[in-house]
Design a protein around this motif. Structure first.
Motif, PDB file in Angstrom:
ATOM      1  N   THR A 185       0.848  -1.190   0.000  1.00 57.00           N
ATOM      2  CA  THR A 185       0.000   0.000   0.000  1.00 57.00           C
ATOM      3  C   THR A 185       0.890   1.248   0.000  1.00 57.00           C
ATOM      4  O   THR A 185       1.949   1.270   0.637  1.00 57.00           O
ATOM      5  CB  THR A 185      -0.924   0.035   1.233  1.00 57.00           C
ATOM      6  N   LEU A 188       0.086   8.761  -1.113  1.00 58.10           N
ATOM      7  CA  LEU A 188       0.726   9.831  -1.885  1.00 58.10           C
ATOM      8  C   LEU A 188       0.727  11.131  -1.092  1.00 58.10           C
ATOM      9  O   LEU A 188      -0.325  11.592  -0.630  1.00 58.10           O
ATOM     10  CB  LEU A 188      -0.032  10.027  -3.207  1.00 58.10           C
ATOM     11  N   THR A 190       0.318  14.452  -1.486  1.00 59.99           N
ATOM     12  CA  THR A 190      -0.236  15.151  -2.661  1.00 59.99           C
ATOM     13  C   THR A 190       0.466  16.474  -2.907  1.00 59.99           C
ATOM     14  O   THR A 190       0.564  16.915  -4.054  1.00 59.99           O
ATOM     15  CB  THR A 190      -1.756  15.383  -2.490  1.00 59.99           C
ATOM     16  N   GLU A 195      -0.750  19.312  -6.093  1.00 57.30           N
ATOM     17  CA  GLU A 195      -2.196  19.075  -6.137  1.00 57.30           C
ATOM     18  C   GLU A 195      -2.925  20.293  -6.695  1.00 57.30           C
ATOM     19  O   GLU A 195      -3.954  20.171  -7.356  1.00 57.30           O
ATOM     20  CB  GLU A 195      -2.721  18.725  -4.740  1.00 57.30           C
ATOM     21  N   ASN A 202      -0.640  14.302 -10.393  1.00 59.54           N
ATOM     22  CA  ASN A 202      -0.932  13.489  -9.199  1.00 59.54           C
ATOM     23  C   ASN A 202      -1.823  12.303  -9.545  1.00 59.54           C
ATOM     24  O   ASN A 202      -1.610  11.187  -9.085  1.00 59.54           O
ATOM     25  CB  ASN A 202      -1.604  14.353  -8.125  1.00 59.54           C
ATOM     26  N   ARG A 203      -2.849  12.544 -10.389  1.00 55.24           N
ATOM     27  CA  ARG A 203      -3.725  11.430 -10.762  1.00 55.24           C
ATOM     28  C   ARG A 203      -2.933  10.413 -11.599  1.00 55.24           C
ATOM     29  O   ARG A 203      -3.116   9.208 -11.480  1.00 55.24           O
ATOM     30  CB  ARG A 203      -4.945  11.945 -11.564  1.00 55.24           C
ATOM     31  N   THR A 205       0.176   9.811 -11.292  1.00 54.68           N
ATOM     32  CA  THR A 205       1.042   9.094 -10.341  1.00 54.68           C
ATOM     33  C   THR A 205       0.284   7.925  -9.723  1.00 54.68           C
ATOM     34  O   THR A 205       0.811   6.808  -9.602  1.00 54.68           O
ATOM     35  CB  THR A 205       1.524  10.073  -9.240  1.00 54.68           C
ATOM     36  N   GLU A 206      -0.960   8.178  -9.341  1.00 53.23           N
ATOM     37  CA  GLU A 206      -1.775   7.098  -8.764  1.00 53.23           C
ATOM     38  C   GLU A 206      -1.994   5.980  -9.795  1.00 53.23           C
ATOM     39  O   GLU A 206      -1.941   4.793  -9.468  1.00 53.23           O
ATOM     40  CB  GLU A 206      -3.116   7.665  -8.281  1.00 53.23           C
ATOM     41  N   ARG A 207      -2.225   6.386 -11.068  1.00 54.84           N
ATOM     42  CA  ARG A 207      -2.465   5.372 -12.109  1.00 54.84           C
ATOM     43  C   ARG A 207      -1.217   4.518 -12.357  1.00 54.84           C
ATOM     44  O   ARG A 207      -1.310   3.289 -12.410  1.00 54.84           O
ATOM     45  CB  ARG A 207      -2.875   6.047 -13.427  1.00 54.84           C
ATOM     46  N   ALA A 210      -0.577   2.114  -9.530  1.00 60.68           N
ATOM     47  CA  ALA A 210      -1.532   0.998  -9.556  1.00 60.68           C
ATOM     48  C   ALA A 210      -1.191   0.026 -10.686  1.00 60.68           C
ATOM     49  O   ALA A 210      -1.271  -1.195 -10.519  1.00 60.68           O
ATOM     50  CB  ALA A 210      -2.953   1.537  -9.721  1.00 60.68           C
ATOM     51  N   VAL A 216      -2.972   2.210  -3.899  1.00 59.77           N
ATOM     52  CA  VAL A 216      -2.895   3.597  -3.439  1.00 59.77           C
ATOM     53  C   VAL A 216      -4.034   3.845  -2.450  1.00 59.77           C
ATOM     54  O   VAL A 216      -5.207   3.630  -2.775  1.00 59.77           O
ATOM     55  CB  VAL A 216      -2.988   4.573  -4.627  1.00 59.77           C
ATOM     56  N   PRO A 218      -6.060   6.558   0.123  1.00 58.82           N
ATOM     57  CA  PRO A 218      -6.250   7.998   0.315  1.00 58.82           C
ATOM     58  C   PRO A 218      -5.788   8.429   1.710  1.00 58.82           C
ATOM     59  O   PRO A 218      -5.898   7.665   2.668  1.00 58.82           O
ATOM     60  CB  PRO A 218      -7.763   8.187   0.161  1.00 58.82           C
TER      61      PRO A 218
END
Ligand code: SF4
Ligand code: SF4
Length: 431
Positions: A185, A188, A190, A195, A202-203, A205-207, A210, A216, A218
């Motif tokens: 796990t 981030l 942000t 952000e 940032n989005r 980075t999450e993609r 994953a 990821v 929250p």
């Protein structure tokens, strides 16, 4: 024991952060290996604006030969980028970054910071003010006016060009990450500028995390990391912000705390040092810092997974706080290596600062411009379409420099490039 606190050696600044850090000065053997690694020495050709010269000034302050309230002395520390290129070059292990922060904190007690610095640091300390400022910046950026004003001479257009350059250069169709429900796990950090102005990065980075098997999670209650404050010598503000982040990341329970901004990541990894001597917060800071990783480290640990074809000539400009502070060099190149179609050309002195250095480009624009011009000339010589970096300050500085100098290259975050490659699986992407 501080250099000026040796028995029999009087210390003019007893009990100050500089006196506490002063032992590091004793490691300097004056060899000068750091001089050619120092962008301000190369730009200004003044020994007092070199690492070795600044160490001599610190020693003079401790010995009482120099006055801590003397603006002429303080100017040499103001002009330091804090890039820590000298630390990497130094064969004696002089902890220059620690000494610089200690000097700035000590000098701040007898000398108010410039108005622009106080305004920026104050805004970043207050979440509501910061949210409003970033929302206004997004609205202004959305009007397209900054991009138009960026065509004016650099002296007046630079802040507008910086803002215009935060607009994502390569919009990609979001793909569905191939998620692994059993991977580590990650939480981030942000970040405030990331952000607020690089939301899509940032989005992305999450993609990409994953897509490489990380889960990821929250994390609420995050604040600015405090790096701008710590580097400017406002340690109390940096500590207040760090406490909020430590509590937030503890509550997340994540295996890793990940950053996509090298300056933030560098401070996050040094949170323990920020709370030196604090029995309550230092162990908590150490625990969070031990879990902190740059996004490139986590991606490289997984390969990373190869993407689709991106046809572009790119060059890598290493953020100082990635290369010199975190000592990460191979991981970003491993990420670039996972993108078929890229031709990666080397950038001469890619380890030299671009002149951004937090708020340096706003409070020391003349020296910043000189350092930037040297960087832009080297980028131009590569013939690259894209300069890749991974810190918002560097991306804004390079992006604005490329815009105002009418260069054809674009500045893009490393993660955005990998994200474009994952989105291009099946249909090649070209800039
Ligand atoms: S390289 Fe290190 S030891 Fe040599 S002058 Fe610079 S700081 Fe001092
Ligand atoms: S931190 Fe950077 S600008 Fe400052 S003395 Fe070291 S190399 Fe020079």
């Amino acid at each position: 024991m501080a250099a000026a606190e040796h028995p029999g050696t009087p210390c003019a600044l007893p009990g100050t952060p500089l006196a506490q850090a002063g032992a590091g000065l004793d490691l300097c053997v004056h060899c000068g290996f750091c001089l050619q690694a120092c962008p301000t020495y190369l730009a200004l050709d003044n020994e007092n604006d070199s690492p070795r010269g600044r160490l001599v000034l610190m020693r003079g302050l401790l010995a009482g030969d120099l006055d801590a309230a003397d603006d002429a002395v303080a100017a040499h520390f103001d002009r330091c980028l804090g890039c820590r290129g000298c630390e990497t070059a130094c064969p004696s292990g002089v902890p220059y970054g620690t000494l610089l922060e200690a000097t700035r904190t000590t000098l701040a007690a007898s000398r108010p910071r410039p108005f622009a610095a106080r305004l920026i640091l104050g805004t970043f300390r207050h979440p509501l003010l910061l949210r409003v400022a970033l929302a206004v910046a997004r609205v202004v950026r959305g009007t397209g006016l900054p991009a138009l004003l960026a065509r004016l001479p650099r002296q007046v257009s630079f802040p507008f060009a910086m803002l215009a350059s935060t607009r994502r250069a390569w919009p990609t169709a979001p793909y569905t990450p191939d998620a692994d429900a059993t991977g580590p796990t990650v939480a981030l950090l942000t970040g405030c500028v990331m952000e607020g102005l690089y939301t899509e990065t940032n989005r992305a980075t999450e993609r990409v995390l994953a897509h490489n098997g990380y889960r990821v999670v929250p994390v609420g209650g995050q604040r600015c990391c405090g790096a701008l404050h710590a580097h400017a010598g406002d340690v109390e503000s940096a500590r207040a912000l760090a406490r909020a982040n430590i509590a937030a990341f503890e509550a997340s329970g994540a295996d890793y705390v990940v950053t996509n901004a090298s300056g933030c990541g560098s401070l996050l990894k040094e949170y323990e040092h920020l709370f030196a001597g604090d029995e309550t917060w230092q162990p908590r800071a150490r625990q969070v810092a031990s879990r902190a990783r740059d996004v490139s480290e986590l991606l490289a640990a997984r390969g990373p997974r190869r993407g689709g074809v991106v046809n572009a000539v790119v060059t890598w400009d290493a953020p100082c706080h990635l290369q010199h502070a975190q000592r990460i060099t191979a991981a970003p190149l491993a990420v670039l290596g996972a993108i078929p179609g890229l031709r990666v050309v080397p950038l001469v002195d890619s380890d030299h600062c671009c002149g951004s250095a937090g708020i340096y480009n706003l409070v020391e624009p003349d020296t910043s411009n000189r350092v930037l011009d040297a960087k832009l000339a080297r980028i131009e010589a590569t013939g690259a379409d894209v300069v890749v970096s991974s810190n918002p300050g560097c991306l804004m500085q390079l992006g604005a420099g490329l815009r105002t100098g009418q260069h054809r290259a674009q500045a893009i975050h490393l993660v955005d490039l990998l994200d474009a490659a994952y989105a291009a699986e099946g249909s090649p992407h070209a800039p």
